[in-house]
Enzyme design. Sequence first.
Site, short mmCIF file in Angstrom:
data_model
loop_
_atom_site.label_atom_id
_atom_site.label_comp_id
_atom_site.label_asym_id
_atom_site.label_seq_id
_atom_site.Cartn_x
_atom_site.Cartn_y
_atom_site.Cartn_z
CD GLN A 10 -3.04 -0.74 2.30
OE1 GLN A 10 -3.07 -1.59 3.16
NE2 GLN A 10 -3.80 0.33 2.34
CB SER A 91 3.12 -4.44 4.08
OG SER A 91 1.90 -4.55 4.78
CG LEU A 92 -1.17 -5.97 -0.27
CD1 LEU A 92 -0.62 -5.96 -1.68
CD2 LEU A 92 -1.83 -7.32 0.02
NE ARG A 116 -2.15 -8.71 5.00
CZ ARG A 116 -1.57 -7.54 4.80
NH1 ARG A 116 -2.12 -6.66 3.96
NH2 ARG A 116 -0.45 -7.24 5.42
CG HIS A 200 2.93 -3.92 9.45
ND1 HIS A 200 2.95 -5.25 9.13
CD2 HIS A 200 2.72 -3.25 8.29
CE1 HIS A 200 2.79 -5.39 7.82
NE2 HIS A 200 2.64 -4.19 7.29
CD GLN A 249 2.49 -9.43 5.99
OE1 GLN A 249 1.26 -9.39 5.98
NE2 GLN A 249 3.20 -9.41 4.89
#
Length: 308
Positions: A10, A91-92, A116, A200, A249
């Site tokens: 993102q 991340s993603l 998610r 996170h 995560q």
Amino acid sequence: MTIAMVFPGQGSQSQGMQADLAAAYDKVQQTYAEASEILGYDLWRLVQDGPSERLAETVVTQPAMLTAGYAAWLVWQQEAGTTPSHMAGHSLGEYTALVCAGSLGFADAVRLVKRRSELMQAAVPAGVGAMAAIIGLDDDDVRAACANAATAGVAEAVNFNSPGQVVIAGHKDAIDHAISCAEEAGARRAILLPVSVPSHSSLMIEAGEKLAAELASVEFVVPDITVVNATDATPYTDADDIRLRLSRQVHKPVQWVATIHAMLEAGATSIVECGPGKVLAGLSRRIHRATPVATIDSLDGLRKALQA
């Protein structure tokens, strides 16, 4: 030349992204069409025409970035004939890496990422959470600023992106306080990011627990290409390991500096960012200036990457 391929998350999305790649390669729009069928709306049209505010919503951005990264990978495969030695995602982007490495089917990934994003959005009401980028402070100084703000709520260092660039996340009031503390400590810049989900951070623990149930029902296999998990900068091993670390995560920090170093130490000699934007390319240059970096963010970027 041994390539480490990295996939953005993102923040790298933009309206109109990949238009030139789609004009040159049918498989780009075909990939978006497959995602659209699963999502129940025309993802390509939304990415191209906006509104940009809708594209910036977590529940849209995450599947959009997954699809964009995978489409760019398919184009690279067609043109390059070169397989990376390592992959990683920010991340993603880790889901994109697992798809491209053959560990997870694209359709399953779209469904997982959609869920998610919904779980993350639901975990903290809009306006309650916040994230901010702290520029020009050592990691320990950023942690100290967060500790000083803890009386106002959760404030944690969550993305260790490059030397001197750390993202923090938590409750909005605490993040505002941490920004002030960071500025007092000498930060060059401290900027609130245009997101409401404190990714996170420990505020995402419940989302991670619910995500674990979703992951349990999806088939994973050992990746064909080594995928380095960016939470602890070590490779994924088996299917259960992948499920466990993906569930954690969402509420564990991204150790991007350590992840890049891990791939270079394992033998990678260049880095290619696969997907929209050039965020990870910029971070990679700051992490290790001597390593060649390329991007597949556009048709021009693809040509330069292939030439390099």
